[in-house]
Write a protein that holds these residues in place. Structure first.
Motif, PDB file in Angstrom:
ATOM      1  N   SER A 422       0.786  -1.159   0.207  1.00 55.11           N
ATOM      2  CA  SER A 422      -0.089   0.073  -0.053  1.00 55.11           C
ATOM      3  C   SER A 422       1.163   1.161   0.014  1.00 55.11           C
ATOM      4  O   SER A 422       0.483   2.789  -0.755  1.00 55.11           O
ATOM      5  N   VAL A 423       2.237   0.980   0.526  1.00 59.20           N
ATOM      6  CA  VAL A 423       2.794   1.539   1.200  1.00 59.20           C
ATOM      7  C   VAL A 423       4.434   2.046   0.152  1.00 59.20           C
ATOM      8  O   VAL A 423       5.303   2.815  -0.239  1.00 59.20           O
ATOM      9  N   LEU A 424       4.644   1.235  -0.787  1.00 58.84           N
ATOM     10  CA  LEU A 424       5.953   0.752  -1.080  1.00 58.84           C
ATOM     11  C   LEU A 424       5.136   0.012  -2.491  1.00 58.84           C
ATOM     12  O   LEU A 424       4.517  -1.147  -2.918  1.00 58.84           O
ATOM     13  N   ASP A 425       6.143   0.585  -3.699  1.00 59.09           N
ATOM     14  CA  ASP A 425       5.972   0.396  -4.985  1.00 59.09           C
ATOM     15  C   ASP A 425       7.648  -0.871  -5.315  1.00 59.09           C
ATOM     16  O   ASP A 425       8.175  -0.449  -4.446  1.00 59.09           O
ATOM     17  N   PRO A 426       7.512  -2.307  -5.905  1.00 53.45           N
ATOM     18  CA  PRO A 426       8.392  -2.653  -5.803  1.00 53.45           C
ATOM     19  C   PRO A 426       9.090  -2.198  -7.191  1.00 53.45           C
ATOM     20  O   PRO A 426       9.063  -1.892  -8.470  1.00 53.45           O
ATOM     21  N   GLY A 427      10.949  -2.675  -7.526  1.00 59.29           N
ATOM     22  CA  GLY A 427      11.601  -2.481  -8.246  1.00 59.29           C
ATOM     23  C   GLY A 427      12.270  -3.612  -8.744  1.00 59.29           C
ATOM     24  O   GLY A 427      11.508  -4.900  -8.723  1.00 59.29           O
ATOM     25  N   PHE A 428      13.030  -3.467  -9.519  1.00 58.05           N
ATOM     26  CA  PHE A 428      14.032  -4.720 -10.122  1.00 58.05           C
ATOM     27  C   PHE A 428      13.960  -5.552  -8.798  1.00 58.05           C
ATOM     28  O   PHE A 428      14.594  -4.702  -8.082  1.00 58.05           O
ATOM     29  N   ALA A 429      14.679  -6.931  -8.984  1.00 56.18           N
ATOM     30  CA  ALA A 429      15.085  -8.081  -7.803  1.00 56.18           C
ATOM     31  C   ALA A 429      15.169  -9.014  -8.959  1.00 56.18           C
ATOM     32  O   ALA A 429      15.380  -9.442  -9.419  1.00 56.18           O
ATOM     33  N   PHE A 430      16.498  -9.753  -8.408  1.00 58.91           N
ATOM     34  CA  PHE A 430      17.225 -11.117  -8.442  1.00 58.91           C
ATOM     35  C   PHE A 430      17.629 -11.622  -7.204  1.00 58.91           C
ATOM     36  O   PHE A 430      17.875 -10.943  -6.435  1.00 58.91           O
ATOM     37  N   ILE A 431      18.188 -12.938  -7.706  1.00 58.73           N
ATOM     38  CA  ILE A 431      19.292 -13.616  -7.077  1.00 58.73           C
ATOM     39  C   ILE A 431      19.772 -13.868  -8.074  1.00 58.73           C
ATOM     40  O   ILE A 431      20.553 -14.054  -9.254  1.00 58.73           O
ATOM     41  N   LEU A 432      21.389 -13.620  -7.078  1.00 54.36           N
ATOM     42  CA  LEU A 432      22.238 -14.092  -7.224  1.00 54.36           C
ATOM     43  C   LEU A 432      23.495 -15.031  -7.535  1.00 54.36           C
ATOM     44  O   LEU A 432      23.087 -15.720  -6.512  1.00 54.36           O
ATOM     45  N   ARG A 433      23.971 -15.543  -8.443  1.00 52.76           N
ATOM     46  CA  ARG A 433      24.639 -16.596  -8.847  1.00 52.76           C
ATOM     47  C   ARG A 433      25.387 -16.484  -9.432  1.00 52.76           C
ATOM     48  O   ARG A 433      25.648 -16.541 -11.074  1.00 52.76           O
ATOM     49  N   THR A 434      27.125 -16.416  -8.824  1.00 55.07           N
ATOM     50  CA  THR A 434      27.591 -15.795  -9.644  1.00 55.07           C
ATOM     51  C   THR A 434      27.924 -17.619 -11.329  1.00 55.07           C
ATOM     52  O   THR A 434      28.828 -17.117 -12.017  1.00 55.07           O
ATOM     53  N   ASP A 435      28.049 -18.437 -10.657  1.00 57.52           N
ATOM     54  CA  ASP A 435      28.661 -19.222 -11.224  1.00 57.52           C
ATOM     55  C   ASP A 435      27.748 -18.839 -12.478  1.00 57.52           C
ATOM     56  O   ASP A 435      27.760 -19.903 -13.607  1.00 57.52           O
ATOM     57  N   ASP A 451      32.295 -17.496  -6.212  1.00 57.47           N
ATOM     58  CA  ASP A 451      31.350 -16.819  -5.481  1.00 57.47           C
ATOM     59  C   ASP A 451      30.667 -17.123  -4.275  1.00 57.47           C
ATOM     60  O   ASP A 451      30.222 -16.631  -3.242  1.00 57.47           O
ATOM     61  N   SER A 452      29.701 -17.093  -5.117  1.00 58.50           N
ATOM     62  CA  SER A 452      28.401 -17.966  -4.376  1.00 58.50           C
ATOM     63  C   SER A 452      28.991 -19.140  -4.013  1.00 58.50           C
ATOM     64  O   SER A 452      27.243 -19.151  -2.952  1.00 58.50           O
ATOM     65  N   PHE A 453      29.509 -19.662  -4.046  1.00 54.88           N
ATOM     66  CA  PHE A 453      29.578 -20.856  -3.107  1.00 54.88           C
ATOM     67  C   PHE A 453      29.992 -20.462  -2.051  1.00 54.88           C
ATOM     68  O   PHE A 453      30.541 -22.071  -0.906  1.00 54.88           O
ATOM     69  N   LEU A 458      21.767 -18.267  -1.628  1.00 53.27           N
ATOM     70  CA  LEU A 458      22.592 -16.614  -2.667  1.00 53.27           C
ATOM     71  C   LEU A 458      21.879 -15.865  -1.909  1.00 53.27           C
ATOM     72  O   LEU A 458      20.682 -15.436  -1.441  1.00 53.27           O
ATOM     73  N   LEU A 459      22.342 -14.848  -2.182  1.00 60.18           N
ATOM     74  CA  LEU A 459      22.800 -13.487  -2.416  1.00 60.18           C
ATOM     75  C   LEU A 459      21.357 -13.722  -3.370  1.00 60.18           C
ATOM     76  O   LEU A 459      20.964 -13.358  -4.059  1.00 60.18           O
ATOM     77  N   VAL A 460      20.123 -12.435  -1.914  1.00 63.49           N
ATOM     78  CA  VAL A 460      18.321 -12.254  -2.949  1.00 63.49           C
ATOM     79  C   VAL A 460      18.807 -10.680  -2.812  1.00 63.49           C
ATOM     80  O   VAL A 460      18.486 -10.450  -1.696  1.00 63.49           O
ATOM     81  N   SER A 461      18.107 -10.224  -4.113  1.00 64.06           N
ATOM     82  CA  SER A 461      18.168  -8.323  -3.803  1.00 64.06           C
ATOM     83  C   SER A 461      17.018  -7.970  -4.398  1.00 64.06           C
ATOM     84  O   SER A 461      16.125  -8.474  -5.187  1.00 64.06           O
ATOM     85  N   ALA A 462      16.148  -6.152  -3.786  1.00 61.47           N
ATOM     86  CA  ALA A 462      15.172  -6.368  -4.269  1.00 61.47           C
ATOM     87  C   ALA A 462      15.107  -4.739  -4.448  1.00 61.47           C
ATOM     88  O   ALA A 462      15.497  -4.231  -2.860  1.00 61.47           O
ATOM     89  N   ASP A 463      14.362  -4.184  -5.374  1.00 65.92           N
ATOM     90  CA  ASP A 463      14.658  -2.481  -4.937  1.00 65.92           C
ATOM     91  C   ASP A 463      12.617  -2.429  -4.811  1.00 65.92           C
ATOM     92  O   ASP A 463      11.903  -2.869  -4.627  1.00 65.92           O
ATOM     93  N   PHE A 464      13.361  -0.832  -3.788  1.00 67.11           N
ATOM     94  CA  PHE A 464      11.608  -1.046  -3.137  1.00 67.11           C
ATOM     95  C   PHE A 464      11.553   0.664  -3.192  1.00 67.11           C
ATOM     96  O   PHE A 464      12.582   1.763  -3.041  1.00 67.11           O
ATOM     97  N   ARG A 465      10.843   1.256  -3.569  1.00 63.53           N
ATOM     98  CA  ARG A 465      10.126   2.882  -3.432  1.00 63.53           C
ATOM     99  C   ARG A 465       8.690   3.094  -2.591  1.00 63.53           C
ATOM    100  O   ARG A 465       7.936   2.829  -2.847  1.00 63.53           O
ATOM    101  N   PHE A 466       9.243   4.073  -2.302  1.00 67.65           N
ATOM    102  CA  PHE A 466       7.782   4.814  -1.289  1.00 67.65           C
ATOM    103  C   PHE A 466       6.905   5.605  -2.362  1.00 67.65           C
ATOM    104  O   PHE A 466       7.269   6.724  -3.008  1.00 67.65           O
ATOM    105  N   ARG A 467       5.794   5.128  -1.725  1.00 74.27           N
ATOM    106  CA  ARG A 467       4.612   6.085  -2.528  1.00 74.27           C
ATOM    107  C   ARG A 467       3.744   6.436  -1.741  1.00 74.27           C
ATOM    108  O   ARG A 467       3.310   5.534  -0.644  1.00 74.27           O
ATOM    109  N   GLU A 468       3.122   7.377  -1.984  1.00 73.04           N
ATOM    110  CA  GLU A 468       1.651   7.383  -0.998  1.00 73.04           C
ATOM    111  C   GLU A 468       0.521   6.711  -1.018  1.00 73.04           C
ATOM    112  O   GLU A 468       0.099   6.424  -2.047  1.00 73.04           O
ATOM    113  N   ALA A 469       0.560   6.354   0.226  1.00 74.54           N
ATOM    114  CA  ALA A 469      -0.794   5.598   0.729  1.00 74.54           C
ATOM    115  C   ALA A 469      -1.829   6.102   0.696  1.00 74.54           C
ATOM    116  O   ALA A 469      -2.240   7.183   0.141  1.00 74.54           O
TER     117      ALA A 469
END
Length: 584
Positions: A422-435, A451-453, A458-469
């Motif tokens: 309701s107050v966060l918009d999702p952006g780019f997200a990914f799971i990093l597996r270097t091999d 590196d991922s071993f 695995l390292l998991v990344s997600a972007d979020f942005r605030f928006r007005e509710a």
């Protein structure tokens, strides 16, 4: 776990020998099934034709350049990797004269899901194999009534015509199809790669959050470079680490600062509780321990206004469904309590992320989003459950976050993000597996293939942005709505011992509190006699979790009743009550 494999259409129980040849389809093994929409099943098995609890429904097959996919439905939920007798028989060369004679085919592979092992039949006999040897990936990892899965084509010894034949059997139970097998010819061409095939910076206005279980202090003292290179490539604003048991917080902070240098106004702060460490470029206003999990409130937030609550979770492992459920309930009770006491303003963005150990009963997914509890299904500010974010690998359409080639469990989707959409918009997200990256991508990101071993996660990344509710009004059942003269909250609830009692009344006065058992008998007075409460604001009172005699309260459900006798200003008695669950 759900399964994925494209099949020729077999009607009802027994159309045998029908063959499908399809263009390659970009199936993602993420437990969501949206990419199967519009595809015809190859088997439609009748309901109720099997014996026991496993009853097959529809079955699909598909493939791309690397994998053969299977999806099937069941009438009731099962644990795919535990306690079942479901077998997948696969004739990979389409020749009934080779392999195990079953269902009118010659199966080169017999995969027993419940035992997490298989048998490969070759010309000179057979040998046992584990899921890793077949390249098996399946989702979800919790119990379900539908699964999708993939097998590596390169490990199936496909025949020159590309014909595969498939049958699903339950020992002593249902068959799909009821007679024979489903025929499928692998497609031609190449399905498109995922849209995002490289690490890229977060967009303006977005904050990047990563979660990473580093497997029992694996980066320290001698392997911190593999962690540092991954963090540098992703460049997060907030880092959630789990399984850092022994390494001092200062050493973790030094590693992060070495690979992600600070700048004016962008200094790293670090907090920990048990094995959970949260690092943030934004000032930490407050921190709380929730069991072994950690909550931090970021001051001014990443957007320069407001605040952001981040809960870093490492839920109990393996078969401990009860432990996972209790901790998730405690996390949601914590948020409600912070709202009740005014420490968290309504509309504040918050998210729950980390190693959720998403195995066992599927109810944990519902609880993560809602927190459960009577009348408490709303965890977001708009009266709905938290949203979930399911990233994919950068170079593959798979969503697993844990894998171990030496384990008999196939890769699983154990780490997750849940957030207030309701107050966060999702952006780019990914799971990093270097091999899994191409060599030029690794060079650009300055990471090594190994590196991922560093960890089994695995390292998991997600972007979020605030928006007005855009809130619908006072329908959200959070304690600060207080439509009643008296509001009463117990946290945590269920409780294993000590608990906080939060009270807000419209009327100042002297109040007593009693704990009653199911027969209405008083067993405890949480604060002895009575206390004076002010009007119009929340107050906190601690309770030891014992009965009046000082003994621990036994497991059970109790009523906590608050009462103020009538006065000249309040001619009628003011009362409030709430159910308290005690677990020992």
């Amino acid at each position: 776990m759900r399964g994925v494999i494209g099949w020729a259409v077999l009607l009802a129980s027994a159309i045998v020998g029908s063959e499908t040849r399809a263009e390659m389809v970009p199936i993602a093994i993420d437990g969501l099934f949206e990419d199967w929409a519009g595809m015809e099943p190859v088997v439609v098995d009748p309901v109720g034709d099997g014996f026991g609890s496993v009853d097959f429904g529809r079955v699909w097959l598909a493939d791309d350049a690397q994998r053969l996919f299977l999806r099937f439905e069941l009438e009731e939920a099962v644990h795919l990797d535990e306690r079942n007798q479901i077998h997948l028989y696969l004739d990979s060369d389409g020749d009934e004269r080779t392999g195990l004679a079953v269902a009118g085919i010659g199966a080169e592979i017999d995969l027993h899901f419940g035992a997490r092992r298989g048998t490969v039949f070759v010309s000179d006999g057979h040998r046992a194999v584990g899921p890793a040897e077949l390249g098996l990936i399946a989702s979800p990892t919790v119990s379900a009534d539908g699964f999708e899965m993939a097998l590596q084509k390169s490990r199936l010894r496909l025949g020159p015509e590309g014909l595969v034949r498939v049958a699903l059997h339950v020992v002593g139970g249902d068959l799909a199809p009821d007679f024979g097998a489903a025929d499928y010819t692998v497609g031609l061409g190449t399905a498109p790669l995922p849209k995002e095939d490289s690490v890229r910076p977060s967009e303006n206005g977005f904050i990047r959050i990563v979660t990473y279980n580093v497997k029992r202090d694996a980066p320290w003292p001698d392997d911190s470079d593999r962690l540092g290179r991954q963090l540098r490539a992703v460049d997060p604003d907030i880092i959630l680490l789990q399984e850092v048991y022994l390494t001092p917080l200062t050493e973790v902070l030094e590693t992060v600062r070495a690979y992600l240098p600070e700048s004016p106004g962008r200094r790293w702060e670090a907090r920990r509780n048990h094995d959970c460490i949260t690092l943030s470029r934004w000032p930490v206003a407050e921190e709380w321990a929730i069991d072994d999990n950690l909550a931090v409130l970021l001051d001014s937030g990443p957007w320069g206004t407001g605040e952001l609550l981040v809960v870093n979770a490492h839920l109990p492992c393996c078969e401990n469904d009860a432990g996972r459920e209790l901790e998730v309930r405690h996390i949601h009770e914590f948020v409600r309590a912070r709202v009740a006491e005014g420490a968290l303003a309504r509309g504040t963005p918050w998210l729950l992320a980390g190693d959720m150990n998403l195995v066992g009963d599927h109810r944990i997914l519902d609880l993560l989003g809602s927190g459960g509890g009577d009348g408490e299904a709303a965890a977001d500010w708009d009266g709905t459950s938290l949203a979930s974010r399911v990233p994919l690998h950068l170079q593959e359409r798979v969503a697993y976050t844990w894998r171990d080639s030496d384990d008999d469990y196939w890769p699983g989707q154990l780490d997750a993000f849940f957030y207030t959409d309701s107050v966060l918009d999702p952006g780019f997200a990914f799971i990093l597996r270097t091999d899994g990256l191409f060599s030029d991508q690794r060079e650009s990101a300055q990471v090594d293939s190994t590196d991922s071993f560093l960890s089994d996660h695995l390292l998991v990344s997600a972007d979020f942005r605030f928006r007005e509710a855009s809130l619908p009004g006072p329908s959200v059942p959070f304690p600060n709505e207080h439509p009643d003269p008296v509001s009463l909250v117990v946290w945590p609830n269920p409780t294993t011992g000590r608990a906080s009692i939060l009270v807000r009344s419209e009327f100042a006065g002297s109040y007593s509190a009693e704990l009653l058992d199911v027969r209405g008998r008083r067993v405890a007075r949480p604060w002895g006699g009575s206390v004076d409460l002010p009007a119009g604001r929340w107050t906190r009172h601690e309770w030891s979790g014992t009965v009046d005699g000082g003994l621990r309260l036994p497991t059970g459900r109790y009523w906590l009743r608050l009462r103020m006798a009538s006065t000249q200003s309040t001619p009628t008695q003011v009362t409030a009550q709430v159910v308290v669950t005690v677990l020992r």
